[in-house]
Design a protein around this motif. Structure first.
Motif, PDB file in Angstrom:
ATOM      1  N   ALA A 181       0.980  -1.183  -0.002  1.00 29.67           N
ATOM      2  CA  ALA A 181      -0.235   0.066   0.145  1.00 29.67           C
ATOM      3  C   ALA A 181       1.244   1.228  -0.267  1.00 29.67           C
ATOM      4  O   ALA A 181       0.420   1.853  -0.507  1.00 29.67           O
ATOM      5  N   LEU A 182       2.020   0.725   0.745  1.00 28.80           N
ATOM      6  CA  LEU A 182       2.441   2.399   0.915  1.00 28.80           C
ATOM      7  C   LEU A 182       3.784   2.371  -0.747  1.00 28.80           C
ATOM      8  O   LEU A 182       3.539   3.681  -0.834  1.00 28.80           O
ATOM      9  N   LEU A 183       4.237   1.499  -0.896  1.00 26.00           N
ATOM     10  CA  LEU A 183       5.203   1.837  -2.344  1.00 26.00           C
ATOM     11  C   LEU A 183       3.637   2.025  -3.490  1.00 26.00           C
ATOM     12  O   LEU A 183       4.117   2.744  -4.307  1.00 26.00           O
ATOM     13  N   SER A 184       2.490   1.407  -3.611  1.00 26.12           N
ATOM     14  CA  SER A 184       1.781   1.954  -4.313  1.00 26.12           C
ATOM     15  C   SER A 184       1.400   3.611  -4.351  1.00 26.12           C
ATOM     16  O   SER A 184       1.517   4.161  -5.103  1.00 26.12           O
ATOM     17  N   THR A 185       0.978   3.333  -3.328  1.00 30.51           N
ATOM     18  CA  THR A 185       0.928   5.048  -2.749  1.00 30.51           C
ATOM     19  C   THR A 185       2.372   6.076  -2.966  1.00 30.51           C
ATOM     20  O   THR A 185       1.668   7.740  -3.873  1.00 30.51           O
ATOM     21  N   CYS A 186       3.097   5.826  -3.146  1.00 31.00           N
ATOM     22  CA  CYS A 186       4.445   7.019  -3.116  1.00 31.00           C
ATOM     23  C   CYS A 186       4.344   7.227  -4.377  1.00 31.00           C
ATOM     24  O   CYS A 186       4.462   7.906  -5.269  1.00 31.00           O
ATOM     25  N   ARG A 187       4.204   6.224  -5.059  1.00 33.72           N
ATOM     26  CA  ARG A 187       4.201   5.804  -6.945  1.00 33.72           C
ATOM     27  C   ARG A 187       3.186   6.815  -7.312  1.00 33.72           C
ATOM     28  O   ARG A 187       2.969   7.651  -8.394  1.00 33.72           O
ATOM     29  N   ARG A 188       1.779   6.470  -6.754  1.00 34.82           N
ATOM     30  CA  ARG A 188       0.760   7.871  -7.200  1.00 34.82           C
ATOM     31  C   ARG A 188       1.032   9.169  -6.930  1.00 34.82           C
ATOM     32  O   ARG A 188       0.490   9.911  -7.357  1.00 34.82           O
ATOM     33  N   ASN A 189       1.525   9.674  -6.350  1.00 35.87           N
ATOM     34  CA  ASN A 189       1.795  10.648  -5.824  1.00 35.87           C
ATOM     35  C   ASN A 189       3.144  11.142  -5.941  1.00 35.87           C
ATOM     36  O   ASN A 189       4.448  12.632  -5.793  1.00 35.87           O
ATOM     37  N   GLY A 190       4.039  10.316  -6.933  1.00 39.11           N
ATOM     38  CA  GLY A 190       5.477  10.609  -7.213  1.00 39.11           C
ATOM     39  C   GLY A 190       6.311  11.680  -6.240  1.00 39.11           C
ATOM     40  O   GLY A 190       7.511  11.918  -6.469  1.00 39.11           O
ATOM     41  N   VAL A 191       6.604   9.883  -4.828  1.00 39.65           N
ATOM     42  CA  VAL A 191       7.636  10.601  -4.203  1.00 39.65           C
ATOM     43  C   VAL A 191       8.257   9.232  -3.942  1.00 39.65           C
ATOM     44  O   VAL A 191       8.383   7.806  -4.418  1.00 39.65           O
ATOM     45  N   THR A 192       9.692   9.010  -3.646  1.00 41.10           N
ATOM     46  CA  THR A 192      10.327   7.928  -2.229  1.00 41.10           C
ATOM     47  C   THR A 192       9.821   7.656  -1.112  1.00 41.10           C
ATOM     48  O   THR A 192       8.759   8.314  -0.562  1.00 41.10           O
ATOM     49  N   VAL A 193       9.601   6.389  -1.289  1.00 42.61           N
ATOM     50  CA  VAL A 193       9.902   5.841   0.094  1.00 42.61           C
ATOM     51  C   VAL A 193      10.739   6.794   0.824  1.00 42.61           C
ATOM     52  O   VAL A 193       9.584   7.116   2.125  1.00 42.61           O
ATOM     53  N   HIS A 194      11.780   6.836   1.041  1.00 38.86           N
ATOM     54  CA  HIS A 194      12.252   8.058   1.765  1.00 38.86           C
ATOM     55  C   HIS A 194      11.742   9.033   2.461  1.00 38.86           C
ATOM     56  O   HIS A 194      12.164   9.672   3.408  1.00 38.86           O
TER      57      HIS A 194
END
Length: 453
Positions: free
Chosen positions: A254-267
Motif C-alpha cells: 500500500a505504501l509503495l503504491s501510494t508513493c508511486r501515485r504521488n510521485g515520491v520516494t519511500v525515503h
C-alpha cells in the motif's frame, strides 16, 4: 536462559593479503567516537532451521579470510595519536550462543538491549566484529536462530554489513559435518578508505569550506527548530536504546503504491513523517526541522566501489522539512525529494569528508572540543537512514530466512536515528535513541496510518 560461547578456530585455505596502514581521518574519528561511547553496527536476520556452532564458526572463518579489514586491529602510539591497522596472524570471530525458551519471542531483542548495544566491539583485537546466535526451540521442528552480526563502524557501514551477513549464511549452508576441510577462499584486494577515494573536484579544502559555508547559510535561512534533549547526557554516558517496528507485506504494498501515485520516494515519505512527528514532539505547528540523510557514496568515488567492498562509505547530508500539519503531506514529501536531489548534485556530502583531513581530532585526548561541537550540532537533528530495497535471500539451503534489519548505536553523533530497510516483502523501521535524551514512547511508528492514507 543458558549461555555458551564459541570461538574455535576454523582454518581456511587462502591467499594472505595484509593491511597495514594509518587510519584515514574519517576512520580515526569513528574510532575515537567508539572509544567515548559504543559505535556498534548491527545486521540481524532470523533463520528457521537447525544450525550448530561449528557450522557458524566454519562460515565466519571463511568471511574473515575473504575480507582484509576483518583481519586487522587498531594500534596507536602511547598518547593515542597516529592509529594504524595492524594485521593479525590468526583472527577468529567470537561467536556467542544464547539459548532461550521456544516461546520467548523477545529473547533476541533483550540480548541486544542488555549486552550487544552496551558493550563496544573490541577494536584492539581482530576481527573488529562478533556474532551472537539466539536459539529458540533447539532440537525441535520449530528451531529458530536470531543471528546478529555486530561490527565496529570504523571498518564497515550498514550496506557492507548486511551483505556480509548474507555471505556468512551462504557459506554456512555449504558446511559438511563429515569433513574437516576449510572452505577455500581467496582474499579480496583492499580498497581505499573514503577520504582517499574522493573524486576530483571535491578533494580540495577551499571547495569543502565553501560547501560548509553554503550549508550553514541554508540552515540560517531555514530557521529550523531543534529537537532539544530532555536532559543533558555526557558523551561518555550515552546509552542507546532500541524500538523495533515494521510494515507487513500488505502495508508495504500500500505504501509503495501510494508513493508511486504521488510521485515520491519511500525515503521522502519516511523523512516527512518523521519530521512531523518531531514537530509534534517539540510542540510547533509551523516551521522546519532538520532531517539528516546518510548517503551511500560508493558509486561516486574514484574509482567507484562495489556494494560488497568492506569499509565505511556513508556520508551525511541534511534537508529542512516543513512540519505544518495542515500542509499537504505529499507536496511536502515531493519538496523533500527536490531538496535532497539538489544537495546530492552539489556533492556537499563529499566535500564535508575532505574537511576531516584538516579538522578531525588526532586522538581521544584532544577530541573534547570537536566532540562537544558535534554533540551540539547533531543533537537537534534526527537521522533517517534508509537502505532501500536490498537483495537478501529468503531461503538458503534448507533454511527459511526472515527479512533482514539493521541499526546502530548512536555514540556521540546524535540523539535519534531511524533505520529502514526493505527485504523479502517487509519494511523494517527501527529507532535508536539515547536514553535520557528521549522518552521511550517517542516513536516513528505513529505516522504509519498517514502513510497508508
Amino acid at each position: 536462559m543458558a549461555l555458551t560461547t564459541s570461538s574455535e578456530k576454523a582454518g581456511v585455505g587462502r591467499k594472505t593479503i595484509k593491511v597495514r596502514r594509518p587510519l584515514s581521518p574519517v576512520e580515526r574519528w569513528l574510532w575515537i567516537s567508539h572509544q567515548i561511547s559504543p559505535m556498534n553496527g548491527f545486521a540481524w536476520v532470523q533463520v528457521r532451521g537447525k544450525i550448530c556452532p561449528e557450522q557458524l564458526a566454519w562460515a565466519a572463518a571463511a568471511v574473515v579470510a575473504e575480507q582484509p579489514l576483518l583481519r586487522v586491529s587498531i594500534h596507536a602510539k602511547a598518547d593515542g595519536t597516529d592509529p594504524w591497522y595492524e594485521p593479525a596472524a590468526e583472527p577468529v570471530m567470537p561467536i556467542r550462543v544464547v539459548h532461550a525458551d521456544a516461546d520467548d519471542e523477545l529473547a533476541a531483542e533483550r540480548e541486544l538491549d542488555t549486552v550487544e548495544m552496551a558493550v563496544p566491539v573490541d577494536t584492539s583485537t581482530a576481527p573488529m566484529a562478533r556474532l551472537v546466535d539466539v536459539v529458540r526451540g533447539a532440537g525441535t521442528e520449530a528451531e529458530t536462530h536470531d543471528l546478529v552480526l555486530i561490527m565496529s563502524h570504523t571498518i564497515v557501514d550498514a550496506t557492507a554489513r548486511v551483505n556480509m551477513l548474507a555471505q556468512l549464511l551462504g557459506y554456512a549452508a555449504e558446511w559438511d559435518p563429515d569433513s574437516d576441510r576449510p572452505r577455500s577462499v581467496v582474499s579480496r584486494d583492499p580498497v581505499p578508505p573514503l577520504g582517499y577515494a574522493l573524486p576530483r573536484g571535491v578533494r580540495g579544502l577551499p571547495r569543502a569550506m565553501a560547501a560548509v559555508f553554503t550549508e550553514h547559510m541554508a540552515s540560517l535561512r531555514a530557521r529550523t527548530k531543534p529537537l532539544a534533549p530532555e536532559r543533558y547526557v555526557a558523551p561518555a554516558e550515552k546509552r542507546t536504546r532500541l524500538l523495533l517496528r515494521k510494515l507487513s507485506g500488505d502495508q508495504l504494498k500500500a505504501l509503495l503504491s501510494t508513493c508511486r501515485r504521488n510521485g515520491v520516494t519511500v525515503h521522502a515519505v519516511l523523512s516527512t513523517a518523521v519530521a512531523r512527528a518531531v514537530g509534534r514532539e517539540i510542540g510547533i505547528q509551523q516551521g522546519k526541522v532538520t532531517i539528516r540523510t546518510p548517503v551511500q557514496a560508493r558509486a561516486e568515488l574514484s574509482p567507484p566501489l562495489a556494494r560488497s567492498d568492506v569499509g565505511n562509505y556513508m556520508c551525511v547530508t541534511q534537508t529542512y522539512v516543513d512540519v505544518d500539519p495542515n500542509a499537504e503531506f505529499w507536496a511536502v514529501a515531493r519538496q523533500f525529494n527536490k531538496d535532497l536531489k539538489k544537495r546530492l548534485r552539489l556533492r556537499a556530502h563529499l566535500s564535508s569528508i575532505a574537511l576531516m583531513r584538516r579538522f578531525a581530532p588526532k586522538s581521544l585526548a584532544t577530541s573534547t572540543r570537536f566532540v562537544d561541537g558535534i554533540d551540539d550540532r547533531a543533537a537537534g537533528a534526527v537521522l533517517v537512514s534508509n537502505l532501500g530495497r536490498v537483495d537478501f535471500p529468503d531461503r538458503v539451503g534448507d533454511w527459511e530466512l526472515s527479512a533482514v534489519q539493521f541499526f546502530s548505536t548512536m555514540s556521540v553523533t546524535g540523539q535519534m536515528a531511524i533505520c529502514a530497510v526493505t527485504s523479502n516483502g517487509v519494511l523494517h523501521l527501527n529507532t535508536c535513541y539515547v536514553e535520557g535524551r528521549r522518552r521511550p514512547n517517542v516513536r516513528p511508528g505513529s505516522p504509519t496510518t498517514r502513510w497508508r492514507s
